[in-house]
Design a protein around this motif. Structure first.
Motif, PDB file in Angstrom:
ATOM      1  N   GLY A 159      39.948  11.623  23.887  1.00 19.37           N
ATOM      2  CA  GLY A 159      39.264  11.512  22.353  1.00 19.37           C
ATOM      3  C   GLY A 159      39.026  10.380  20.783  1.00 19.37           C
ATOM      4  N   THR A 160      38.147  11.284  19.651  1.00 19.84           N
ATOM      5  CA  THR A 160      38.354  10.121  19.330  1.00 19.84           C
ATOM      6  C   THR A 160      39.807  10.786  17.415  1.00 19.84           C
ATOM      7  OG1 THR A 160      36.114   8.658  19.226  1.00 19.84           O
ATOM      8  CG2 THR A 160      37.217   8.354  17.664  1.00 19.84           C
ATOM      9  N   TYR A 161      40.452   9.707  17.263  1.00 19.02           N
ATOM     10  CA  TYR A 161      41.395   9.440  15.813  1.00 19.02           C
ATOM     11  C   TYR A 161      40.838   8.407  14.791  1.00 19.02           C
ATOM     12  CZ  TYR A 161      43.637  12.325  19.659  1.00 19.02           C
ATOM     13  OH  TYR A 161      43.888  13.529  20.780  1.00 19.02           O
ATOM     14  N   LYS A 162      41.393   9.596  13.902  1.00 19.75           N
ATOM     15  CA  LYS A 162      40.729   8.658  12.469  1.00 19.75           C
ATOM     16  C   LYS A 162      41.329   8.897  11.673  1.00 19.75           C
ATOM     17  CE  LYS A 162      37.189   7.414   9.954  1.00 19.75           C
ATOM     18  NZ  LYS A 162      35.330   7.099  10.025  1.00 19.75           N
ATOM     19  N   THR A 185      40.888   3.620  13.551  1.00 16.40           N
ATOM     20  CA  THR A 185      39.664   4.627  14.698  1.00 16.40           C
ATOM     21  C   THR A 185      40.350   4.045  16.142  1.00 16.40           C
ATOM     22  OG1 THR A 185      37.737   4.581  12.891  1.00 16.40           O
ATOM     23  CG2 THR A 185      37.503   5.305  15.337  1.00 16.40           C
ATOM     24  N   LEU A 186      41.076   5.445  16.854  1.00 18.82           N
ATOM     25  CA  LEU A 186      41.551   5.538  17.451  1.00 18.82           C
ATOM     26  C   LEU A 186      40.618   6.119  19.149  1.00 18.82           C
ATOM     27  CD1 LEU A 186      43.373   3.757  20.164  1.00 18.82           C
ATOM     28  CD2 LEU A 186      44.794   5.605  19.019  1.00 18.82           C
ATOM     29  N   THR A 187      39.828   5.425  20.089  1.00 19.89           N
ATOM     30  CA  THR A 187      39.658   6.783  20.949  1.00 19.89           C
ATOM     31  C   THR A 187      40.321   6.180  21.987  1.00 19.89           C
ATOM     32  OG1 THR A 187      37.329   6.618  19.960  1.00 19.89           O
ATOM     33  CG2 THR A 187      37.592   7.160  22.465  1.00 19.89           C
ATOM     34  N   LEU A 245      47.358  12.389  16.382  1.00 21.14           N
ATOM     35  CA  LEU A 245      48.472  11.093  16.482  1.00 21.14           C
ATOM     36  C   LEU A 245      49.386  10.795  15.799  1.00 21.14           C
ATOM     37  CD1 LEU A 245      45.736   9.056  18.193  1.00 21.14           C
ATOM     38  CD2 LEU A 245      47.660  10.525  19.301  1.00 21.14           C
ATOM     39  N   TRP A 246      50.569  10.256  15.693  1.00 20.30           N
ATOM     40  CA  TRP A 246      50.941  10.130  14.104  1.00 20.30           C
ATOM     41  C   TRP A 246      51.837   8.140  14.693  1.00 20.30           C
ATOM     42  CZ3 TRP A 246      51.678  14.918  16.634  1.00 20.30           C
ATOM     43  CH2 TRP A 246      51.784  16.231  15.143  1.00 20.30           C
ATOM     44  N   TYR A 303      50.428   7.917   7.399  1.00 17.94           N
ATOM     45  CA  TYR A 303      50.240   7.168   9.343  1.00 17.94           C
ATOM     46  C   TYR A 303      50.094   8.471  10.555  1.00 17.94           C
ATOM     47  CZ  TYR A 303      52.350   3.484   6.717  1.00 17.94           C
ATOM     48  OH  TYR A 303      52.751   2.463   6.091  1.00 17.94           O
ATOM     49  N   ILE A 304      49.420   9.308   9.734  1.00 21.77           N
ATOM     50  CA  ILE A 304      48.370  10.608  10.467  1.00 21.77           C
ATOM     51  C   ILE A 304      46.897  10.350  10.493  1.00 21.77           C
ATOM     52  CG2 ILE A 304      47.815  13.319  11.112  1.00 21.77           C
ATOM     53  CD1 ILE A 304      51.388  13.733   9.520  1.00 21.77           C
ATOM     54  N   LEU A 305      46.875  10.312  12.169  1.00 19.13           N
ATOM     55  CA  LEU A 305      45.910  10.026  12.981  1.00 19.13           C
ATOM     56  C   LEU A 305      44.948  11.403  13.384  1.00 19.13           C
ATOM     57  CD1 LEU A 305      44.568   6.781  14.496  1.00 19.13           C
ATOM     58  CD2 LEU A 305      45.400   7.205  12.634  1.00 19.13           C
ATOM     59  N   THR A 306      43.971  11.952  12.600  1.00 15.16           N
ATOM     60  CA  THR A 306      43.060  13.055  13.150  1.00 15.16           C
ATOM     61  C   THR A 306      41.824  13.041  13.780  1.00 15.16           C
ATOM     62  OG1 THR A 306      42.035  14.060  11.257  1.00 15.16           O
ATOM     63  CG2 THR A 306      43.903  13.913  11.026  1.00 15.16           C
TER      64      THR A 306
END
Length: 152
Positions: free
Chosen positions: A54-57, A71-73, A129-130, A147-150
């Protein structure tokens, strides 16, 4: 006429046999891939137990700007797209990286291949994601929570 019917029957049987064997080999390959992945890890871990694709931001701190919108997919086929936008330094500065990622031996940390700039390792958790430091360690201190992407 009988010869034509016999030939038609033979071709139909051959086609049916060929299509069945192709389906079986595809299923065997998928089973082999899944078995190989599970053999790499013992017990439940992020790679096998979480819905990680999925996508994390999130916006991570930046030493020379106001923050980096990240943004990491992550795709199920182990490919990714990483987009970064630097606030305040040069609002037009955006970077996109695409490539593949690998899991570590514990099944909890991914490493992005072909990242042009910045950290490339993330610890995978439930809908988070950390971002890890350049040495692959958890970031600690007052800004650690930044530094956390949700997952979106």
């Amino acid at each position: 006429m009988n010869k034509n019917l016999i030939l038609l029957g033979l071709f139909a049987s051959l086609a049916l046999t060929t299509s069945c064997s192709n389906s079986e080999s595809v299923a065997e390959e998928e089973t082999e891939i899944n078995s190989t992945e599970q053999a790499l890890y013992s017990g439940d871990n992020s790679a096998t137990a979480l819905d990680w694709n999925g996508t994390y931001k999130g916006t991570v701190p930046c030493a020379s700007c106001e923050g980096i919108e990240t943004t990491l997919t992550l795709n199920i086929d182990r490919t990714y797209k990483l987009s970064t936008h630097y606030f305040g330094r040069n609002d037009a500065l955006e970077e996109d990286d695409m490539g593949t990622f690998t899991w570590d031996e514990t099944g909890s940390i991914i490493t992005l291949e072909q990242v042009s700039n910045g950290p490339s390792q993330y610890k995978v958790g439930e809908n988070r994601l950390w971002q890890l430091d350049m040495e692959g360690k958890m970031i600690t201190g007052d800004l650690a929570d930044h530094y956390i992407l949700t997952k979106q």
